[in-house]
Motif scaffolding. Structure first.
Motif, short mmCIF file in Angstrom:
data_model
loop_
_atom_site.label_atom_id
_atom_site.label_comp_id
_atom_site.label_asym_id
_atom_site.label_seq_id
_atom_site.Cartn_x
_atom_site.Cartn_y
_atom_site.Cartn_z
N ALA A 87 0.84 -1.19 0.00
CA ALA A 87 0.00 0.00 0.00
C ALA A 87 0.88 1.24 0.00
O ALA A 87 2.03 1.19 0.45
N PRO A 88 0.39 2.35 -0.50
CA PRO A 88 1.17 3.60 -0.44
C PRO A 88 1.45 3.98 1.00
O PRO A 88 0.64 3.73 1.89
N GLU A 89 2.58 4.60 1.23
CA GLU A 89 2.96 5.03 2.57
C GLU A 89 3.11 6.53 2.61
O GLU A 89 3.62 7.15 1.67
N ALA A 90 2.67 7.13 3.70
CA ALA A 90 2.91 8.55 3.91
C ALA A 90 4.40 8.79 4.10
O ALA A 90 5.13 7.91 4.58
N PRO A 91 4.90 9.95 3.70
CA PRO A 91 6.33 10.25 3.88
C PRO A 91 6.68 10.40 5.35
O PRO A 91 5.80 10.65 6.19
N TRP A 92 7.93 10.23 5.66
CA TRP A 92 8.40 10.42 7.03
C TRP A 92 9.74 11.14 6.99
O TRP A 92 10.39 11.21 5.94
N GLY A 93 10.15 11.68 8.11
CA GLY A 93 11.37 12.47 8.14
C GLY A 93 12.43 11.88 9.04
O GLY A 93 12.13 11.14 9.98
N VAL A 94 13.69 12.22 8.74
CA VAL A 94 14.83 11.87 9.59
C VAL A 94 15.78 13.07 9.57
O VAL A 94 15.78 13.85 8.62
N PRO A 95 16.57 13.25 10.62
CA PRO A 95 17.59 14.30 10.55
C PRO A 95 18.48 14.10 9.33
O PRO A 95 18.81 12.96 8.97
N ALA A 96 18.81 15.17 8.64
CA ALA A 96 19.56 15.08 7.39
C ALA A 96 20.81 14.25 7.57
O ALA A 96 21.60 14.47 8.50
N GLY A 97 21.00 13.25 6.70
CA GLY A 97 22.17 12.39 6.74
C GLY A 97 22.07 11.23 7.68
O GLY A 97 22.93 10.35 7.68
N SER A 98 21.02 11.18 8.50
CA SER A 98 20.89 10.10 9.48
C SER A 98 20.47 8.81 8.79
O SER A 98 19.68 8.81 7.85
N ASN A 99 21.01 7.69 9.27
CA ASN A 99 20.62 6.38 8.75
C ASN A 99 19.56 5.70 9.61
O ASN A 99 19.13 4.59 9.30
N VAL A 100 19.15 6.35 10.68
CA VAL A 100 18.11 5.81 11.53
C VAL A 100 16.77 5.93 10.82
O VAL A 100 16.42 6.99 10.30
N ASN A 101 16.01 4.83 10.79
CA ASN A 101 14.69 4.83 10.15
C ASN A 101 14.76 5.19 8.66
O ASN A 101 13.86 5.80 8.12
N ARG A 102 15.87 4.80 8.03
CA ARG A 102 16.04 5.07 6.60
C ARG A 102 16.32 3.73 5.89
O ARG A 102 17.47 3.34 5.71
N PRO A 103 15.27 3.03 5.45
CA PRO A 103 15.47 1.77 4.72
C PRO A 103 16.23 2.02 3.42
O PRO A 103 16.22 3.13 2.88
#
Length: 346
Positions: free
Chosen positions: A140-156
């Motif tokens: 299903a489509p997912e809403a966008p999410w944010g992370v601190p710039a350059g962070s690899n946390v929560n960034r698949p």
């Protein structure tokens, strides 16, 4: 965000022929109000915990505010994605359901305002997860999410950081598909083949060919099929691509169906020259809602490409013939006009 609203304003004027423009400023103020309420209602709780300037905490609070308190969400399924009502920014702001690209425009608008106010001290990467080829991996489509710039946390690994230009292209691509008057191949992320075959073989089978300005005679209908609106979206995509590329092919086919043969021929000849010069091989794959890989079946992909090449070759012959006929007819008209002018003068 403002560009998204300008697209909606221009399309509204084009479609409705109204002299009253879409109130862009009113929707900008709605986003201003969203951010103002977030600052007033949610920031004090963060301040009490000493996290009012912690980027990760601010991001989490902003997403809870947008997606939980206000109920913004992506459509329930991919089919619902391809609707103007889920794409145009003003509809999404009002209805609170939108494609990930438009939700990302709203998200970036909020981030921009929080940075302007000095509340966010760091840059934020707003991420989208594209749908895989043949709907693989994402149901299903997912809403966008944010992370601190350059962070690899929560960034698949599959996530893509949004830029304003990317979001405009994704929104235009969704509008192009929504208004495209022919069936769309989900596996190839394209509706070009059927439109091209309808143009090339229309004399043999009137199905899928243009009937009047908007409608398309077809065995199965499209809920928003609209030739002029599809053309408008494709023209913008081509301009963003620098006037060359696959959008030139698509626009050429649309203009053929609209009876604009000279323009169609010029675009398709330019597309073929671009391919001969290696443009197609060097073109980057733009990550959209569907990865345009031609599907996982290599044999089927090759067969479809052969069909497309054959239809394009035939269409080019038809176009050259029609343009030549138009040129001859124009020359005859000019000669007739000159002869009548001389006769009247004598």
């Amino acid at each position: 965000m403002h560009t998204s609203l300008c697209i909606a304003m221009e399309d509204d004027a084009f479609k409705s022929r109204t002299a009253v423009p879409l109130p862009v400023d009113a929707y900008v103020k709605r986003v201003d109000k969203l951010v103002r309420e977030f600052v007033q209602r949610d920031l004090p709780a963060l301040a009490a915990e000493g996290k009012e300037h912690d980027t990760a905490s601010l991001i989490a609070a902003l997403e809870e505010y947008l997606y939980v308190q206000n109920g913004y969400r992506a459509p329930a399924g991919w089919r619902e994605m391809y609707s103007p009502y889920r794409t145009y920014f003003h509809h999404v702001v009002a209805q609170k359901v939108g494609i990930p690209a438009t939700l990302a425009s709203l998200y970036l608008g909020c981030v921009f305002r929080l940075k302007q106010q000095g509340i966010l001290k760091e840059d934020v990467d707003v991420l989208l997860r594209p749908k895989g080829a043949n709907f693989a991996g994402v149901t299903a489509p997912e809403a966008p999410w944010g992370v601190p710039a350059g962070s690899n946390v929560n960034r698949p690994a599959a996530a893509v950081a949004c830029t304003p230009a990317m979001l405009v292209k994704l929104q235009l691509g969704s509008l192009k598909r929504a208004f495209w008057p022919w069936e769309w191949d989900d596996a190839r992320d394209s509706g070009t083949l059927l439109a091209m075959e309808a143009a090339a073989y229309g004399a043999e089978n009137r199905m899928n060919t243009a009937a009047g300005v908007v409608g398309i005679i077809q065995p199965t209908g499209r809920p928003f099929g609209d030739l002029p609106m599809a053309t408008l979206a494709t023209e913008r995509l081509l301009a963003l691509d620098g006037g060359v590329g696959f959008e030139a092919r698509d626009l050429g086919v649309l203009l053929f169906h609209d009876g604009r043969y000279g323009e169609a021929l010029e675009l398709l000849e330019g597309f073929e020259a671009w391919k001969r010069d290696g443009g197609a091989d060097a073109a980057p794959i733009f990550v959209g809602d569907v990865v345009n890989l031609g599907g996982s079946d290599a044999v089927l992909a090759a067969e479809l490409q052969v069909r497309e090449d054959e239809a394009l070759d035939r269409l080019m012959l038809i176009l050259r013939k029609r343009v030549l006929e138009e040129t001859i007819a124009l020359d005859d008209d000019e000669k007739r006009a000159k002869r009548e002018k001389l006769e009247n003068a004598s």
